[in-house]
Design a protein around this motif. Structure first.
Motif, mmCIF file in Angstrom:
data_model
loop_
_atom_site.group_PDB
_atom_site.id
_atom_site.type_symbol
_atom_site.label_atom_id
_atom_site.label_comp_id
_atom_site.label_asym_id
_atom_site.label_seq_id
_atom_site.Cartn_x
_atom_site.Cartn_y
_atom_site.Cartn_z
ATOM 1 N N MET A 70 0.933 -4.462 -5.756
ATOM 2 C CA MET A 70 1.397 -5.527 -4.864
ATOM 3 C C MET A 70 1.873 -4.958 -3.536
ATOM 4 S SD MET A 70 3.410 -8.065 -7.496
ATOM 5 C CE MET A 70 3.732 -9.294 -6.231
ATOM 6 N N ALA A 74 0.175 -6.131 -0.155
ATOM 7 C CA ALA A 74 0.966 -6.772 0.890
ATOM 8 C C ALA A 74 0.864 -6.025 2.215
ATOM 9 C CB ALA A 74 2.432 -6.865 0.450
ATOM 10 N N GLY A 125 -0.471 -9.095 -4.410
ATOM 11 C CA GLY A 125 0.317 -8.764 -3.221
ATOM 12 C C GLY A 125 -0.304 -9.270 -1.946
ATOM 13 N N ARG A 384 10.064 -3.614 -1.689
ATOM 14 C CA ARG A 384 9.000 -3.508 -2.691
ATOM 15 C C ARG A 384 9.047 -2.185 -3.455
ATOM 16 N NH1 ARG A 384 5.473 -7.449 -3.198
ATOM 17 N NH2 ARG A 384 5.477 -9.086 -1.625
#
Length: 445
Positions: A70, A74, A125, A384
């Protein structure tokens, strides 16, 4: 006799189409949540049956693989979306995490299963920030913040769905069936490709102004402001360095540390809640029911957090919310009557998920317009790493036969975030007061 003019059919039709865009994004995020939470929902069964010879520390590593994916997804989402468009990226993300779940379903060992979870994380993500951007473009006029909050309820609805999928399928069919269900969103990808329009912001950035204007008129939405130029690497690094000049570095680090603890808590609990509740003596069915109640609380929390922040201030709400989260998570280590436990789980879900959201809102409100995207993006990015660490930490505690410390460790993460965001809220950043433009609720995980 005079009467007010009726709305034009074009405007009414455009409004319905705008809600269609929001609805499609909501479904995509629902499948995102299903795929994210399904691992935690099947994990107690995997450990109890010794599937793949899985040990608790390996289970924690597998949970971290998805959150690491993720992180990669992202970070890459913005760059990829700028090249191919947000619509194509959303379709690609749904396709990736659906196929990755299929890989998990056919896995014959921990290694293949881990690859599947990592690839699923990349798709997960990349989808959420892209979907948020899409609904921001097509939200009905003046409804941007409300629509983003509504979109985030889909993530928790997916968590609820994951619990029911596990409850209905694991005993009669087996755990692989749960991951096969997560492949079904692959059938939704062509629907997205056909019905979802391209992002208005992307069209403007690519100079396709006439196409963007036509879509904005058709959907009865405001045309986003065109970007005057794409920032280069030097501009991005300059914006980042600005966050550390003078006394701003203290504020920046406080936000990053608060975000680290917040996402450690969010993803640690999301991965290990059913397993830890089972370790407390609850049956598997009851442990999965806690996932449902926890995510119901998350839905309520997303709907009320913005209103509370508007009234009392995002920094204050974030600190109080983290304190209440820490208390709730710690109480889960105590075996209480089922009704009381359900109430605690629900309230913990209310406060936990929206506490992290309030960190982003605080950073957004306290940043200048020129540096807001950089400040929020890096706060989310640093957080994160906590999302990767949380599932791993739970696995290490269980592997050391310290599962009873799991809730305590996550509660301490909540306390640390409360302290960091609380100290940050007491400081007055140099940027305060220089940027008075209205802010919307910033929502990201």
């Amino acid at each position: 006799m005079s009467s007010s003019p009726a709305p034009t059919p074009v405007a009414a039709h455009g409004s319905r189409l705008a809600f269609l865009v929001v609805g499609l994004c909501w479904l995509a995020v629902l499948f995102d949540g299903l795929d994210m939470f399904i691992y935690g929902s099947v994990l107690p069964h995997l450990l109890a049956t010794g599937t793949f010879g899985l040990t608790p520390d390996q289970a924690g590593d597998l949970g971290s693989y998805a959150t690491f994916g993720m992180l990669v997804g992202a970070l890459a989402a913005g760059t990829v979306a700028d090249r191919i468009g947000r619509k194509k990226l959303m379709v690609a993300c749904v396709t990736v995490f659906s196929l990755a779940s299929g890989l998990c379903a056919i896995a014959d060992g921990v290694a293949v299963f881990g690859v599947g979870r990592t690839l699923a994380g990349v798709g997960l993500g990349g989808l959420l920030p892209t979907a948020i951007s899409m609904v921001s473009d097509y939200a009905p006029r003046g409804r941007g913040a409300i629509v983003i909050g509504l979109l985030m309820t889909a993530h928790h609805a997916g968590g609820i769905l994951s619990a029911y999928v596990a409850k209905w399928l694991i005993d009669p069919v087996g755990w692989r069936a749960a991951f096969w269900v997560c492949v079904l969103p692959l059938l939704f990808a062509p629907v997205l490709a056909k019905l979802l329009p391209e992002s208005l912001s992307f069209l403007l950035a690519k100079g396709r102004t006439d196409e963007a204007r036509a879509l904005a008129a058709r959907y009865d939405v405001e045309l986003p402001a065109a970007r005057t130029g794409k920032p280069g690497a030097a501009d991005r690094w300059t914006n980042l360095l600005t966050l550390f000049r003078g006394g701003e570095w203290i504020q920046t680090l406080l936000y990053w540390l608060a975000s680290f603890g917040g996402l450690l808590l969010v993803y640690g609990v999301a991965t290990w809640l059913p397993t830890l509740m089972r370790a407390e003596g609850y049956e598997l069915g009851s442990a999965l029911s806690f996932v449902v109640v926890f995510n119901l609380g998350g839905i309520v929390g997303m709907l009320v957090a913005g209103r509370a922040a508007d009234r009392f201030g995002a920094p204050r709400i974030s600190a109080v919310w983290f304190a209440l989260t820490a208390a709730g998570v710690f109480l889960l280590s105590v075996h209480m009557p089922m009704t009381v436990t359900m109430i605690v789980v629900f309230l913990t879900g209310v406060f936990l998920n929206s506490a992290q959201t309030m960190i982003y809102a605080t950073v957004s409100i306290r940043s200048t317009a020129a540096h807001r995207a950089t400040a929020v993006g890096w706060t989310s990015g640093m957080g994160r790493f906590g999302a990767v660490f949380g599932p791993w930490l739970g696995g290490q505690l269980l592997a050391a036969d310290r599962g009873d410390w799991g809730f305590t460790a996550f509660a301490l993460a909540g306390v640390s975030s409360m302290v960091f965001i609380g100290i940050a809220s007491l400081r007055t950043p140099r940027s305060a007061g220089r940027d008075s433009e209205p802010q919307e609720l910033v929502t990201a995980h």
